[in-house]
Design an enzyme around this catalytic site. Structure first.
Site, PDB file in Angstrom:
ATOM      1  N   GLU A 437       8.091  -0.833  -7.835  1.00  0.00           N
ATOM      2  CA  GLU A 437       8.665  -1.454  -9.023  1.00  0.00           C
ATOM      3  C   GLU A 437       9.004  -0.375 -10.057  1.00  0.00           C
ATOM      4  OE1 GLU A 437       5.823  -3.958 -10.922  1.00  0.00           O
ATOM      5  OE2 GLU A 437       7.120  -4.433 -12.621  1.00  0.00           O
ATOM      6  N   ASP A 510       3.265  -3.331 -10.401  1.00  0.00           N
ATOM      7  CA  ASP A 510       2.248  -3.278 -11.445  1.00  0.00           C
ATOM      8  C   ASP A 510       1.297  -4.459 -11.315  1.00  0.00           C
ATOM      9  OD1 ASP A 510       3.414  -1.053 -12.497  1.00  0.00           O
ATOM     10  OD2 ASP A 510       4.581  -2.130 -14.027  1.00  0.00           O
ATOM     11  N   ASP A 512       0.416  -6.681 -13.245  1.00  0.00           N
ATOM     12  CA  ASP A 512       0.579  -7.630 -14.352  1.00  0.00           C
ATOM     13  C   ASP A 512       1.470  -8.789 -13.906  1.00  0.00           C
ATOM     14  OD1 ASP A 512       3.083  -6.551 -14.212  1.00  0.00           O
ATOM     15  OD2 ASP A 512       3.036  -5.568 -16.162  1.00  0.00           O
ATOM     16  N   ASP A 514       4.575  -9.546 -14.546  1.00  0.00           N
ATOM     17  CA  ASP A 514       5.895  -9.139 -14.044  1.00  0.00           C
ATOM     18  C   ASP A 514       5.809  -8.592 -12.626  1.00  0.00           C
ATOM     19  OD1 ASP A 514       7.420  -9.930 -16.100  1.00  0.00           O
ATOM     20  OD2 ASP A 514       7.671  -7.931 -17.015  1.00  0.00           O
TER      21      ASP A 514
END
Ligand code: 0RA
Length: 646
Positions: A437, A510, A512, A514
């Protein structure tokens, strides 16, 4: 490497307390063989095989339900992880077996493939790994006991690693008939005894959909969790479930049943406004992942019936246009279930129905019922034809565009995408592709990797939501194109998993929301368009650390909150610094290598989808709304990932 490795076992001593006549010895060898080579009977000795033990016992009760004598099954996971399955069928017969000179119950529990006389259903579950028999479960259990309720009495027998402790005994009275089996999988056989509620629940849900009116309860006494499945609508409910987050073109699924030459056919189907297809087929309650004659019969009849209907009412405005098989797949959700007396399973995973007579039977029943349904519900017929004409038009446009632009596009050539940092080795078995990403993490990964066997493909931002676009639009998305080209295995009709350039495809995002979303988008793409890569277990998820805990020169990485606490406790409390990683970008190349990419130290999660319908439902829910907390794929859907220590 993998935790699922088969354990080899030394053969056990012969049973004490049994006469050594020829039959006994033969029986003993039977179950010893199971203990020596468990994987041959139960698939593997990891998570999959462990859960298969439960299915095997449940299948026997479902057979009794299919025979019409049982409408309730209860599955319990005990505090220590033991499993109990209870049904309200007729009870396993207990009378003396004439040849074996012991109770039929004992024969069933201790003899490999003790079918024949004890078959209670004409449509036996017997495909793939199913139907190996409850004696296999018994052999692979540290202990097991069975209670049979018959003719007002309770009969009971206990076993240790498949061997009876005593003869079948009467132990009490009970009015209602049934069978109760309790077993504890053997830790000498299975790598880990951890029965997962979610995995069992989805198979039980599937069985409840497939057997209208059957109630299946699941109680997990370890955590006090329970569910009960009972679907009055049968396959209609199944289709509703699969379409839960989609927009159907008409309210009620088309649902029909038929019976010919002993083959029972049941089908439910509906169209939605999406573009992908969700079709599941079953034979005697077993998911035929590879399809077969029943599915071919359905597909042929579907296209034919709709074409016939459209022609009859002049619903295709364009001259000369006719719908082909691919058109009738767009937005189709369907479940086809057949019950066949003597199913022949073929294919790599023995999940493809081979019986040629079934094709014509399903075809005739579908032609007949679907034909009249459309005649009787013109608005439904009209909507379906409109939808499929759109699909045909798009297909035609795509073909023309392809013809016009004869020049080779990036997708056709071997030209690799510019931002791919490829590895130097070329044997796919050795090669890994990291899908990363963002450009910055991509940069770190490129610097940190072992360039011999690790390739890096950075993806910028979000890739297209493939649940909401037709294939031509998906293919015009740059990120998706880069991914397809890097993988080298084509897509759609040209897809060929054997051409894939990497046998480990690792999604690294990541930790998180997203990141979770991007991961789900990529997984959805694989699931819908490159499913084989998942089935071959090439797809993984990287596990970057959540924390770095540092004390002087001593630094350690933690991959969960608990692990962080543990590390902090081990270090003296003063001067400990904790860094929480919010993204991959916060790690330098060396850290990224050490924590997430080095095969010696990293942990990868392998995506594995045994239950296609359940995953399908999940993906459509996940992709429905972007802010759903449920899009944290891993945390909430551990059943699709398997921990792998590498
Ligand atoms: C053979 C014959 C009969 C019942 C069963 C097997 C039977 C097996 C299992 C396994 C789990 N639950 C079960 N329930 C029934 C019928 C015997 C008769 O005629 O009563």
């Amino acid at each position: 490497m993998a935790t699922d490795a088969t354990k080899t076992k030394k053969p056990e001593d012969p049973i004490i307390g049994h006469k050594y006549d020829a039959t006994t010895i033969k029986v003993l060898q039977g179950l010893e063989a199971v203990r020596r080579r468990p994987a041959m009977y139960i698939g593997d000795t990891g998570q999959r095989g462990l859960h298969h033990m439960v299915y095997e016992v449940v299948d026997n009760s479902v057979d009794e339900a299919m025979a019409g004598y049982c409408d309730r099954i209860k599955v319990e996971i005990g505090k220590d992880g033991e499993v109990t399955v209870t049904d309200n069928g007729r009870g396993i017969p207990v009378e003396l077996h004439p040849e074996q000179k012991k109770s039929a119950l004992e024969v069933v529990m201790t003899t490999l493939h003790a079918g024949g006389k004890f078959d209670h259903s004409s449509y036996k579950v017997s495909g793939g790994l199913h139907g190996v028999g409850v004696s296999v479960v018994n052999a692979l259990s540290e202990w097991c006991w069975v209670e049979v309720y018959r003719d007002g009495d309770i009969y009971r027998q206990e076993y240790v690693r498949g061997k009876p402790k005593e003869k079948v005994k009467k132990v009490g009275k009970r009015k209602k008939s049934g069978t109760k089996t309790c077993f504890y999988p053997d830790a000498e056989v299975f790598s880990k005894i951890d029965i997962k509620f979610d995995i069992i629940a989805s198979r039980l849900r599937e069985l409840a959909f497939l057997n209208e009116g059957l109630t299946i309860d699941l109680d997990d006494h370890r955590v006090d969790k329970s569910v009960s499945f009972n679907y009055k609508g049968g396959l209609s409910s199944f289709v509703d479930y699969l379409n839960e987050n989609k927009t159907p073109l008409f309210r009620k699924p088309i649902h029909f049943k038929g019976n010919k030459d002993g083959v029972e056919v049941e089908i439910a189907m509906q169209y939605n406004d999406g573009y992908s297809e969700s079709v599941y087929s079953y034979v005697n309650n077993i998911n035929t992942i590879e399809g077969g004659t029943h599915l071919t019969g359905f597909r042929t009849a579907l296209t034919r019936t709709i074409n016939h209907y459209a022609g009859k009412y002049n619903l295709i405005k364009k001259n000369g246009m006719s719908l082909v098989g691919d058109d009738s797949k767009e937005g189709l959700t369907a479940v086809t279930s057949v019950k066949v007396r003597d199913p022949q399973f073929e294919g790599q995973t023995k999940t493809k129905l081979g019986n040629s007579e079934v094709r014509g039977i399903v075809e005739a029943i579908t032609n007949d019922h679907l034909g009249s349904h459309l005649e009787e519900n013109p608005p439904v017929g009209k909507k379906i034809v409109e939808k499929l004409v759109q699909a045909a038009t798009a297909r035609e446009a795509a073909r023309k565009a392809k013809e016009l632009t004869r020049r080779k596009t990036a997708l056709d050539t071997a030209a690799l995408p510019g931002k791919l940092a490829d590895c130097s080795l070329t044997d796919p078995e050795e090669c890994e592709l990291y899908i990363v990403e963002g450009d910055s993490a991509g940069g770190s990964a490129k610097q940190g990797r072992d360039r011999r066997f690790q390739a890096i493909l950075p993806l910028r931002g979000k890739i297209l939501n493939v649940e909401k676009a037709r294939i031509d639009r998906i293919l015009s998305n740059n990120e998706v194109r880069a991914l397809i080209t890097a993988l080298g295995c084509g897509v759609g009709q040209d897809f060929d998993a054997s051409k894939v350039r990497y046998h480990k495809i690792i999604i690294m995002t990541d930790a998180d929301i997203d990141g979770a979303h991007i991961r789900t988008l990529i997984l959805t793409f694989f699931f819908r368009y490159m499913r084989d890569l998942i089935d071959k277990e090439y797809v993984y998820i990287a596990q970057p650390p959540l924390y770095r805990v540092k004390h002087g020169k001593n630094e350690q990485y933690a991959y969960s909150d608990e692990e962080k606490e543990k590390i902090v406790k081990q270090m003296p409390s003063t001067g400990v610094s904790i860094q929480r990683y919010k993204g991959l970008g916060e790690m330098n190349p060396e850290q990224l290598w050490k924590t997430t990419m080095d095969p010696e130290t990293r942990t990868l999660l392998r995506i594995n989808i045994d239950d296609g319908a359940e995953a399908d439902h999940l993906f459509s829910i996940l992709m429905g709304s972007e802010t759903e907390p449920r899009s944290l794929f891993i945390q909430e859907n551990a059943q699709y990932v398997r921990n792998l220590d590498i």
